[in-house]
Design a protein around this motif. Structure first.
Motif, mmCIF file in Angstrom:
data_model
loop_
_atom_site.group_PDB
_atom_site.id
_atom_site.type_symbol
_atom_site.label_atom_id
_atom_site.label_comp_id
_atom_site.label_asym_id
_atom_site.label_seq_id
_atom_site.Cartn_x
_atom_site.Cartn_y
_atom_site.Cartn_z
ATOM 1 N N ALA A 23 -36.680 -39.852 -24.711
ATOM 2 C CA ALA A 23 -36.471 -39.729 -26.155
ATOM 3 C C ALA A 23 -35.563 -38.544 -26.475
ATOM 4 C CB ALA A 23 -37.811 -39.570 -26.860
ATOM 5 N N SER A 24 -35.749 -37.454 -25.768
ATOM 6 C CA SER A 24 -34.899 -36.285 -25.968
ATOM 7 C C SER A 24 -33.453 -36.597 -25.609
ATOM 8 C CB SER A 24 -35.411 -35.127 -25.120
ATOM 9 O OG SER A 24 -34.546 -34.025 -25.215
ATOM 10 N N ALA A 76 -30.149 -46.084 -30.774
ATOM 11 C CA ALA A 76 -31.037 -45.076 -30.186
ATOM 12 C C ALA A 76 -32.460 -45.272 -30.692
ATOM 13 C CB ALA A 76 -30.536 -43.680 -30.523
ATOM 14 N N ALA A 77 -32.605 -45.550 -31.983
ATOM 15 C CA ALA A 77 -33.931 -45.779 -32.553
ATOM 16 C C ALA A 77 -34.572 -47.022 -31.948
ATOM 17 C CB ALA A 77 -33.830 -45.919 -34.068
ATOM 18 N N LYS A 122 -35.772 -46.170 -28.412
ATOM 19 C CA LYS A 122 -36.988 -45.350 -28.459
ATOM 20 C C LYS A 122 -38.188 -46.192 -28.869
ATOM 21 C CE LYS A 122 -36.937 -41.380 -30.498
ATOM 22 N NZ LYS A 122 -36.639 -40.287 -31.430
ATOM 23 N N ALA A 173 -27.326 -39.726 -29.367
ATOM 24 C CA ALA A 173 -27.047 -40.203 -30.719
ATOM 25 C C ALA A 173 -26.417 -39.099 -31.562
ATOM 26 C CB ALA A 173 -28.330 -40.703 -31.377
ATOM 27 N N LYS A 174 -26.880 -37.895 -31.371
ATOM 28 C CA LYS A 174 -26.344 -36.763 -32.134
ATOM 29 C C LYS A 174 -24.871 -36.533 -31.806
ATOM 30 C CE LYS A 174 -27.262 -31.894 -33.079
ATOM 31 N NZ LYS A 174 -28.084 -30.736 -32.730
ATOM 32 N N ASN A 223 -41.004 -38.917 -23.106
ATOM 33 C CA ASN A 223 -40.567 -37.713 -23.815
ATOM 34 C C ASN A 223 -39.183 -37.263 -23.346
ATOM 35 O OD1 ASN A 223 -42.868 -37.624 -25.361
ATOM 36 N ND2 ASN A 223 -43.950 -36.240 -23.976
ATOM 37 N N ASP A 248 -31.858 -39.011 -28.148
ATOM 38 C CA ASP A 248 -31.579 -38.324 -29.417
ATOM 39 C C ASP A 248 -30.316 -37.475 -29.301
ATOM 40 O OD1 ASP A 248 -33.657 -39.409 -30.862
ATOM 41 O OD2 ASP A 248 -35.043 -37.754 -30.435
ATOM 42 N N LYS A 249 -30.157 -36.792 -28.184
ATOM 43 C CA LYS A 249 -28.956 -35.983 -27.970
ATOM 44 C C LYS A 249 -27.719 -36.866 -27.900
ATOM 45 C CE LYS A 249 -31.257 -32.168 -25.618
ATOM 46 N NZ LYS A 249 -31.475 -31.498 -24.333
ATOM 47 N N ALA A 269 -26.860 -44.421 -33.940
ATOM 48 C CA ALA A 269 -28.196 -43.947 -34.293
ATOM 49 C C ALA A 269 -29.225 -45.076 -34.302
ATOM 50 C CB ALA A 269 -28.164 -43.255 -35.648
#
Length: 87
Positions: free
Chosen positions: A55-56, A72-73, A76, A62-63, A52, A59-60, A69
């Protein structure tokens, strides 16, 4: 060496952005290793918690554009599969 003001500014921006991206990627790599270590130790709760957090962070990243992106996927997905193998 750069002579124009715009070229000098681009150099400054690149140095600053590189430092930020390097710290973000260092954190992501560390968290990825923690997920792998938790999976290796067969500790389900620790693995889920580590996933968790990872993943957070990814994601940050990638953002912000530090990591593409799709990459990152993929990270994950691989981590989730590893965590799911623990029964």
């Amino acid at each position: 060496m750069a002579h124009t003001q715009s070229a000098k500014k681009r150099i400054r921006q690149t140095i600053a952005r590189t430092a930020i991206n390097r710290s973000i990627m260092s954190r992501v790599r560390t968290l990825r290793k923690k997920v792998a270590a938790a999976v290796a130790s067969q500790d389900k709760e620790a693995a889920v918690a580590a996933y968790n957090t990872f993943a957070s962070a990814i994601d940050k990243a990638a953002k912000k554009g530090t990591v593409p992106a799709n990459r990152a996927a993929n990270y994950k997905s691989k981590a989730a599969k590893a965590v799911a193998t623990i029964a």
